[in-house]
Design a protein around this motif. Structure first.
Motif, mmCIF file in Angstrom:
data_model
loop_
_atom_site.group_PDB
_atom_site.id
_atom_site.type_symbol
_atom_site.label_atom_id
_atom_site.label_comp_id
_atom_site.label_asym_id
_atom_site.label_seq_id
_atom_site.Cartn_x
_atom_site.Cartn_y
_atom_site.Cartn_z
ATOM 1 N N ASN A 98 0.654 -1.142 0.014
ATOM 2 C CA ASN A 98 -0.068 0.268 0.167
ATOM 3 C C ASN A 98 0.705 0.897 -0.067
ATOM 4 O O ASN A 98 2.501 1.053 0.657
ATOM 5 N N THR A 99 0.366 2.414 -0.273
ATOM 6 C CA THR A 99 1.259 4.041 -0.588
ATOM 7 C C THR A 99 0.924 4.398 0.729
ATOM 8 O O THR A 99 1.345 5.841 0.698
ATOM 9 N N LYS A 100 0.155 4.206 1.713
ATOM 10 C CA LYS A 100 0.244 4.841 2.043
ATOM 11 C C LYS A 100 0.635 5.092 3.994
ATOM 12 O O LYS A 100 0.716 6.028 5.121
ATOM 13 N N LEU A 101 0.148 3.662 4.526
ATOM 14 C CA LEU A 101 -0.330 3.032 5.810
ATOM 15 C C LEU A 101 0.842 1.576 6.559
ATOM 16 O O LEU A 101 1.184 1.234 5.619
ATOM 17 N N SER A 106 -5.213 -5.342 6.745
ATOM 18 C CA SER A 106 -5.379 -5.874 5.429
ATOM 19 C C SER A 106 -5.640 -4.901 4.213
ATOM 20 O O SER A 106 -6.842 -4.900 3.523
ATOM 21 N N ASN A 107 -7.126 -4.184 5.228
ATOM 22 C CA ASN A 107 -7.907 -3.472 4.461
ATOM 23 C C ASN A 107 -7.466 -2.315 3.860
ATOM 24 O O ASN A 107 -7.303 -2.140 3.285
ATOM 25 N N ASN A 108 -5.915 -1.670 4.554
ATOM 26 C CA ASN A 108 -5.307 -0.319 3.618
ATOM 27 C C ASN A 108 -4.287 -1.313 3.167
ATOM 28 O O ASN A 108 -3.762 -0.579 2.319
ATOM 29 N N TYR A 109 -4.057 -2.514 2.350
ATOM 30 C CA TYR A 109 -3.434 -3.153 1.332
ATOM 31 C C TYR A 109 -3.858 -3.515 0.305
ATOM 32 O O TYR A 109 -5.323 -3.726 0.015
ATOM 33 N N GLU A 110 -3.517 -2.000 -0.480
ATOM 34 C CA GLU A 110 -4.218 -2.590 -2.155
ATOM 35 C C GLU A 110 -3.362 -3.115 -3.051
ATOM 36 O O GLU A 110 -4.636 -3.921 -3.974
ATOM 37 N N TYR A 111 -2.764 -4.065 -2.768
ATOM 38 C CA TYR A 111 -2.259 -4.841 -3.403
ATOM 39 C C TYR A 111 -1.847 -5.982 -2.775
ATOM 40 O O TYR A 111 -0.887 -5.864 -2.084
ATOM 41 N N TRP A 112 -1.656 -7.185 -3.718
ATOM 42 C CA TRP A 112 -1.786 -8.787 -2.962
ATOM 43 C C TRP A 112 -0.767 -9.593 -4.123
ATOM 44 O O TRP A 112 -1.369 -9.569 -5.098
#
Length: 122
Positions: A98-101, A106-112
């Protein structure tokens, strides 16, 4: 960013494994990287995360003192060194970005990535 995890396998309790996650398709140093795992019949849970600059890390209580997360921005990789493995560490391990936190959610991660399986025998 595309993520590809590798390094899983079968290991006896007390042993070690090193997982790697290779990133491609974007500037790796822009991303906070995390590792999560999901055991059969259980929800996905946080393991560790590392910030852009390698200065900050975060670990689940279950990982503290046994696992070490690291990254090499020049090689677009993040690793998870797992020592003193226990049967309860058995799970599919996923890397995420993720680019932020520097987050444990897991909700804060955009890519898996697709996951790599770790089995620890007793």
């Amino acid at each position: 960013v595309q993520l590809q995890a590798s390094g899983g396998g079968l290991v006896q309790a007390g042993g070690s494994l090193r997982l790697s996650c290779a990133a491609s398709g974007s500037t790796f140093s822009n991303y906070i990287m995390g590792w999560f795992r999901q055991a059969p019949g259980k929800e996905r849970e946080f393991v560790a995360a590392i910030s852009w600059s390698v200065g900050s890390t975060r670990y689940a209580d279950s990982a503290k003192g046994r696992f070490t997360i690291s990254r090499t921005n020049a090689k677009n990789t993040v690793s998870l060194q797992m020592n003193s493995l226990k049967p309860e560490d058995t799970a599919v391990y996923y890397c995420a970005a993720n680019t932020k936190l520097l987050s444990s959610s897991s909700n804060n991660y955009e890519y898996w990535g697709q996951g790599t399986e770790v089995t620890v025998s007793s």
